[in-house]
Design a protein around this motif. Structure first.
Motif, PDB file in Angstrom:
ATOM      1  N   SER A   1       0.841  -1.187   0.000  1.00  0.00           N
ATOM      2  CA  SER A   1       0.000   0.000   0.000  1.00  0.00           C
ATOM      3  C   SER A   1       0.879   1.241   0.000  1.00  0.00           C
ATOM      4  CB  SER A   1      -0.921  -0.009   1.219  1.00  0.00           C
ATOM      5  OG  SER A   1      -0.147   0.002   2.381  1.00  0.00           O
ATOM      6  N   SER A   2       0.265   2.320  -0.301  1.00  0.00           N
ATOM      7  CA  SER A   2       0.984   3.575  -0.391  1.00  0.00           C
ATOM      8  C   SER A   2       1.638   3.929   0.928  1.00  0.00           C
ATOM      9  CB  SER A   2      -0.024   4.656  -0.766  1.00  0.00           C
ATOM     10  OG  SER A   2       0.585   5.893  -0.687  1.00  0.00           O
ATOM     11  N   CYS A   3       2.785   4.579   0.863  1.00  0.00           N
ATOM     12  CA  CYS A   3       3.526   4.760   2.101  1.00  0.00           C
ATOM     13  C   CYS A   3       3.129   5.996   2.884  1.00  0.00           C
ATOM     14  CB  CYS A   3       5.018   4.743   1.831  1.00  0.00           C
ATOM     15  SG  CYS A   3       5.543   5.826   0.534  1.00  0.00           S
ATOM     16  N   GLN A   4       2.656   7.026   2.227  1.00  0.00           N
ATOM     17  CA  GLN A   4       2.398   8.252   2.984  1.00  0.00           C
ATOM     18  C   GLN A   4       0.950   8.430   3.396  1.00  0.00           C
ATOM     19  OE1 GLN A   4       3.770  12.119   2.104  1.00  0.00           O
ATOM     20  NE2 GLN A   4       5.588  11.367   1.084  1.00  0.00           N
ATOM     21  N   THR A   5       0.068   7.711   2.751  1.00  0.00           N
ATOM     22  CA  THR A   5      -1.338   7.980   3.005  1.00  0.00           C
ATOM     23  C   THR A   5      -1.799   7.293   4.268  1.00  0.00           C
ATOM     24  OG1 THR A   5      -1.808   6.151   1.549  1.00  0.00           O
ATOM     25  CG2 THR A   5      -1.982   8.336   0.615  1.00  0.00           C
ATOM     26  N   PHE A   6      -2.936   7.707   4.739  1.00  0.00           N
ATOM     27  CA  PHE A   6      -3.486   7.081   5.917  1.00  0.00           C
ATOM     28  C   PHE A   6      -3.839   5.631   5.605  1.00  0.00           C
ATOM     29  CE2 PHE A   6      -4.247  11.566   6.667  1.00  0.00           C
ATOM     30  CZ  PHE A   6      -3.700  11.677   7.928  1.00  0.00           C
TER      31      PHE A   6
ATOM     32  N   GLY B   1       2.069   8.717  -3.634  1.00  0.00           N
ATOM     33  CA  GLY B   1       2.548   9.104  -2.313  1.00  0.00           C
ATOM     34  C   GLY B   1       3.899   8.516  -1.978  1.00  0.00           C
ATOM     35  N   CYS B   2       4.450   7.673  -2.861  1.00  0.00           N
ATOM     36  CA  CYS B   2       5.754   7.046  -2.624  1.00  0.00           C
ATOM     37  C   CYS B   2       6.710   7.414  -3.741  1.00  0.00           C
ATOM     38  CB  CYS B   2       5.628   5.532  -2.587  1.00  0.00           C
ATOM     39  SG  CYS B   2       4.908   4.907  -1.089  1.00  0.00           S
TER      40      CYS B   2
ATOM     41  N   ARG C   1       2.691   0.853  10.808  1.00  0.00           N
ATOM     42  CA  ARG C   1       2.992   1.971   9.922  1.00  0.00           C
ATOM     43  C   ARG C   1       3.973   2.931  10.574  1.00  0.00           C
ATOM     44  NH1 ARG C   1      -0.730   6.106  11.349  1.00  0.00           N
ATOM     45  NH2 ARG C   1      -0.040   7.281   9.545  1.00  0.00           N
TER      46      ARG C   1
ATOM     47  N   GLU D   1       5.704  -4.107   3.684  1.00  0.00           N
ATOM     48  CA  GLU D   1       6.196  -3.348   2.522  1.00  0.00           C
ATOM     49  C   GLU D   1       5.904  -1.858   2.695  1.00  0.00           C
ATOM     50  OE1 GLU D   1       8.428  -2.867  -0.287  1.00  0.00           O
ATOM     51  OE2 GLU D   1       8.097  -4.970   0.203  1.00  0.00           O
ATOM     52  N   ALA D   2       4.727  -1.549   3.211  1.00  0.00           N
ATOM     53  CA  ALA D   2       4.347  -0.143   3.356  1.00  0.00           C
ATOM     54  C   ALA D   2       5.243   0.570   4.379  1.00  0.00           C
ATOM     55  CB  ALA D   2       2.884  -0.047   3.778  1.00  0.00           C
ATOM     56  N   THR D   3       5.559  -0.143   5.457  1.00  0.00           N
ATOM     57  CA  THR D   3       6.435   0.464   6.474  1.00  0.00           C
ATOM     58  C   THR D   3       7.780   0.808   5.840  1.00  0.00           C
ATOM     59  OG1 THR D   3       5.515  -1.315   7.844  1.00  0.00           O
ATOM     60  CG2 THR D   3       7.050   0.195   8.902  1.00  0.00           C
TER      61      THR D   3
ATOM     62  N   ALA E   1       8.486   1.075   2.652  1.00  0.00           N
ATOM     63  CA  ALA E   1       8.354   2.066   1.575  1.00  0.00           C
ATOM     64  C   ALA E   1       8.341   3.480   2.149  1.00  0.00           C
ATOM     65  CB  ALA E   1       7.096   1.788   0.768  1.00  0.00           C
ATOM     66  N   ALA E   2       7.657   3.645   3.265  1.00  0.00           N
ATOM     67  CA  ALA E   2       7.588   4.976   3.881  1.00  0.00           C
ATOM     68  C   ALA E   2       8.975   5.432   4.333  1.00  0.00           C
ATOM     69  CB  ALA E   2       6.622   4.939   5.066  1.00  0.00           C
ATOM     70  N   ILE E   3       9.747   4.513   4.880  1.00  0.00           N
ATOM     71  CA  ILE E   3      11.094   4.865   5.343  1.00  0.00           C
ATOM     72  C   ILE E   3      11.984   5.200   4.142  1.00  0.00           C
ATOM     73  CG2 ILE E   3      13.158   3.957   6.480  1.00  0.00           C
ATOM     74  CD1 ILE E   3      11.191   2.298   8.264  1.00  0.00           C
TER      75      ILE E   3
ATOM     76  N   SER F   1      11.034   6.241   1.304  1.00  0.00           N
ATOM     77  CA  SER F   1      10.570   7.508   0.741  1.00  0.00           C
ATOM     78  C   SER F   1      11.167   8.680   1.522  1.00  0.00           C
ATOM     79  CB  SER F   1       9.049   7.529   0.767  1.00  0.00           C
ATOM     80  OG  SER F   1       8.563   8.816   0.514  1.00  0.00           O
TER      81      SER F   1
END
Lengths: 715, 189
Positions: A123-128, A161-162, B16, B45-47, B49-51, B53
């Motif tokens: 899933s997208s990294c920045q969104t809620f 968002g990524c 997250r 993966e999302a965790t 990906a956020a890092i 990013s």
């Protein structure tokens, strides 16, 4: 924290010889500094200065968030609670004390995390967390989007968002599909901080045929404006630079966007969010009075059993109470009793010397001037008045008049409980003969959730003062809290109480182990050598012998097995089992070889720096009374000193004692051989001259000994 | 060099990255470690990906980003699982970023640095924390004595105003890279 103050002052960062090549900093990394095990409560009722350990009554020393939550839980129905769990990293709190995070976790435990599943779609990294499923759900339900387009749109959504999105894939031709694509592109502009692009992208979508897109596009201008408002209000570390750096035009745009959205979608899916963002607008726009009024109303209406109450307490704390001008904001309001109460408790904080610890404190007359605002909350106002009187040192008899006896109630809201606790504290201060009876009555209705253990502490403190410690450990005793009993076992308990507790099968294993360990340790360290052999029989065969003692009373496992199957020797001198050493000392307490062997036992089993629980002598509380175990603790260093001082000791014994006495200070120069050092004071040290003299004597008098040869320095 | 806390992966809900910094830092004169504090290791993966990013946007903003530091208190959870987590994270982290971990001295029941040494080849540095919360852990001299042959480059993290006297072994330890000072903010709750 405060316990180490002395140590800190004396030993402020002595850098030694190492270089400071990579000195850096962990900025912003202290947000959790209070949820850790460096916080040790003073086990006493009055809580005048801010403390990381809070209690079940509203107090000046409580975290403001804790006081807010107790207020909300007083104003709404809450379900009865059992005893609070003790978090493993806050064992020292027992069930009497609480941190904010511990209280949150006790009320709203997080579900056990499941192991990661990387098979699930990224899933997208920045969104809620909820944004992607909502998009996918709307997309799936939209019959106007052909399957191939739906798939591509879903994949792009995961990337928005990524970082950059390539938008590669099939072209989107259906009118419905185009709206979703336009939505994603506007979202990407939003996450890329392209506010104008995002605004232009979402604007036409408010008329989309997809209801979900239309509504979301109507909501997004709020989020865009709020992000734009703070975009320039960031310092070089990326931290918020303050509301005065915020863009006012964007704040105004956000306010307008909220009104527009709520007008078009009064029952919309984002209505609650949009309404909530009004607080953010008020905060960013400097509308302090409006913000405070909203908070006041939310404090009055948020159910204390819902986790929203905790979130609210955190928000109010950050957005209001942590501000420099919080008092000024509150003092300008004329109908905010709940916020005022929280602020007043904070303003009542005092340092140990009695001076106010907040700027200005709570001046005389200020509380009286607020009385009108508390018309709907007379009990709360009475509590504030009584709390002020108590911590100002007023006559306790006056407090008893302010807080009538209601100890026999069946249950207590936090405010009602606080009033009775404070009454009990006033009875104690007045040395009232009915104090113990009062606490016993209060025990019945007090909730096991943090309240009852606090009442038990009140009762124990009174018994402790009256020399009635045995009542705590008598059969059928009302003192059931384990940590309370463990503290008394380590401090004031007599050998008979320790033996009784070790054998009391009705008590938890940890508590019995504390009794065993304390008994055996004191048998040795206080010279009751003759009792050691018999007491050793209290150690269960399976007892743990892990040499881990530096945080003794906080440990899950108490290594009682050290006494029965620890390490006796490591090849330096020949020592048999500890029971033999103790028996030899029982026959002759000045048996030098046996003294050295006792030293070996301490040294090899982690007793250096070990301490049983010891209350701060300057802040007397639970366990501060006279020790019931007779004798004085003899440290490892003192054992060596005794051998050194004995001219009749054998040369080998004296040489080893000299060697060990010097080594007590290796390599740091601190005394590692003191008995029962607590963390709030430095171990006693002999002067460096003395250490040098030991070193020289060893070298000159016993040059042929192994010990003289292996010792190259003194410290 | 700065270690800057970027966010936390907290208990509760899906794993997250909770951002703790409002914006991107702009510290062109400093080398930066991006720190993520974790209460849990079930990152998805999302965790990650956020890092990634955030690492990317810090670089894009003109910062020199050395890599990622994971600040996880393994004290109560055991290190075996943690090593596995780090091995996996290393594999997924682009080579241009280095990987650092914090290590509390009490990482096993015996406070034995040997368990930390098992991370050799996985992490590029260990920052050994000599404090818990605001106080220096007593008995650190003992711990450092057992670090004599520690195989991973390490720094020693000190707490501001904490008690500290440098163990003599540090001065000549081939893997010792210097100090990190953890700054405290006065309590105001």
């Amino acid at each position: 924290m405060k316990r180490l103050a002395l140590l800190e002052r004396k030993r402020r960062l002595a850098w030694g010889t190492a270089t400071l090549a990579g000195a850096g900093l962990l900025a912003g990394g202290v947000a959790w500094a209070c949820a850790d095990s460096s916080c040790y409560p003073d086990w006493r009722l009055s809580l005048a200065s801010y403390d990381c350990a809070g209690q079940a009554m509203l107090s000046p020393g409580n975290d403001t968030r804790v006081n807010m939550l107790w207020l909300m839980r007083s104003l709404s129905e809450t379900a009865p609670r059992g005893p609070a769990p003790t978090p493993s990293d806050e064992r020292q709190f027992g069930q009497t004390w609480l941190s904010w995070s511990g209280l949150r976790a006790a009320l709203w435990p997080a579900p056990e995390a499941k192991p990661a599943e990387d098979a699930q779609p990224a899933s997208s990294c920045q969104t809620f967390a909820t944004a992607v499923p909502a998009f996918n759900e709307a997309l799936a339900a939209d019959k106007g989007v052909p399957e191939a387009e739906r798939k591509a749109l879903g994949q792009w959504r995961a990337k928005v968002g990524c970082g950059d999105v390539a938008w590669d894939g099939p072209s989107i031709a259906s009118p419905a599909g185009r709206d979703y694509l336009a939505y994603l592109k506007a979202s990407q502009a939003f996450y890329s901080s392209d506010w104008a692009g995002a605004r232009q992208g979402f604007a036409p979508l408010a008329r989309s045929k997809s209801r979900w897109i239309a509504e979301t596009a109507a909501y997004m201008p709020i989020r865009i404006a709020l992000r734009a408002a703070i975009a320039g209000a960031v310092d070089k570390y990326g931290d918020f630079a303050g509301t005065d750096k915020v863009d006012p035009a964007s704040v105004a745009a956000a306010r307008e966007a909220i009104a527009t959205y709520l007008k078009a979608w009064p029952q919309g899916r984002y209505a609650a969010s949009a309404t909530g963002l009004l607080r953010r607008v008020a905060w960013l726009g400097g509308d302090d009075a409006g913000l405070a009024q909203t908070y006041e109303q939310m404090l009055a209406t948020t159910p204390g059993d819902s986790e929203a109450a905790a979130d609210l307490a955190e928000e109010i704390d950050i957005k209001l109470f942590e501000r420099q001008n919080a008092d000024a904001i509150l003092d300008r309001l004329n109908n905010a009793p709940l916020l005022l109460a929280v602020a007043d408790f904070k303003r009542m904080r005092r340092f140990d010397d009695g001076t106010a610890s907040t700027k200005g404190g709570l001046p005389d007359g200020q509380l009286a001037a607020q009385k009108g605002q508390f018309a709907q909350h007379p009990d709360l106002y009475g509590l504030l008045e009584a709390t002020r009187a108590f911590y100002a040192g007023d006559n306790p008899r006056g407090i008893l008049t302010m807080l009538p006896d209601a100890a026999r109630a069946k249950s207590f809201t936090p405010v009602a409980f606080s009033r009775q606790m404070l009454r009990g504290m006033a009875l104690a201060k007045a040395h009232d003969p009915n104090e113990a009876g009062f606490w016993q009555e209060l025990l019945t209705g007090a909730s096991p959730f943090y309240q009852r253990p606090l009442v038990q502490m009140g009762l124990v403190l009174r018994w402790q003062r009256d020399g009635k410690l045995a009542q705590v450990f008598a059969p059928g005793s009302p003192i059931t809290d384990s940590m309370t009993r463990e503290i008394l076992l380590q401090t004031m308990a007599t050998p008979a109480i320790l033996r009784g507790s070790a054998q009391d099968a009705s008590r938890p294993a940890h508590e019995r182990d504390i009794a065993r360990f304390t008994l055996l340790y004191k048998d040795l360290a206080k010279g009751a050598y003759g009792d050691f052999g018999g007491d050793l029989a209290l150690v269960p065969a399976h007892a743990s012998a892990e040499d881990h003692l530096w945080n003794f009373s906080m440990q899950e496992t108490i290594p009682v097995g050290l006494f029965s199957k620890g390490k006796w020797a490591d090849g330096n001198i020949a020592c048999g089992p500890l029971s033999q050493t103790a028996a030899a000392l029982a026959r002759s307490p000045v048996d030098r070889k046996a003294q050295l062997c006792l030293g070996e036992f301490y040294r090899l089993n982690g007793f250096d720096g070990f301490s049983l629980y010891r209350p701060d002598p300057k802040r007397p509380g639970l366990g501060s009374g006279p020790e019931g175990f007779p004798g004085r603790l003899l440290s490892r260093g003192e054992l060596y000193a005794a051998v050194i001082a004995d001219p009749k000791a054998l040369p080998d014994e004296r040489a080893y004692a000299l060697y060990r006495a010097v080594m007590c200070y290796a390599p740091s120069g601190y005394n590692g051989c003191s008995a029962s050092v607590s963390t709030n004071s430095l171990p006693p040290e002999v002067p460096k001259e003395q250490r040098k003299a030991w070193y020289n004597e060893l070298k000159q008098r016993y040059p042929a000994s192994t010990w003289a040869k292996s010792l190259r320095y003194y410290w | 060099m700065f270690y800057l806390l970027d966010g936390e992966v907290r208990r509760g809900g899906p794993p997250r990255l909770k951002a703790l910094r409002m914006g991107t830092p702009h510290l062109p004169d400093q080398a930066l470690w991006l720190v993520v504090r974790a209460d849990r290791l079930d990152w998805n993966e999302a965790t990650r990906a956020a890092i990634l990013s955030d690492l990317g946007s810090w670089r894009k903003a003109g910062n020199t980003v050395i890599g990622l530091q994971v600040d996880f208190d393994a004290a109560t959870k055991g290190i075996g699982h943690y090593a596995q987590f780090l091995r996996d994270l290393r594999r997924r982290l682009p080579q241009e970023y280095r990987l650092s971990v914090t290590g509390l001295m009490d990482w096993s029941a015996h406070g034995d640095p040997a368990s930390l040494a098992s991370l050799a080849g996985i992490v590029d540095e260990v920052v050994v924390q000599t404090y818990q919360g605001r106080s220096t852990i007593p008995g650190y001299e003992d711990y450092f004595r057992r670090m004599e042959h520690f195989p991973i480059p390490f720094r020693v993290a000190l707490v501001e105003h904490g008690a500290w006297q440098a163990p003599p072994m540090l001065a000549h330890h081939p893997q010792f890279r210097g100090y990190v000072v953890f700054l405290l903010k006065p309590a105001s709750r």
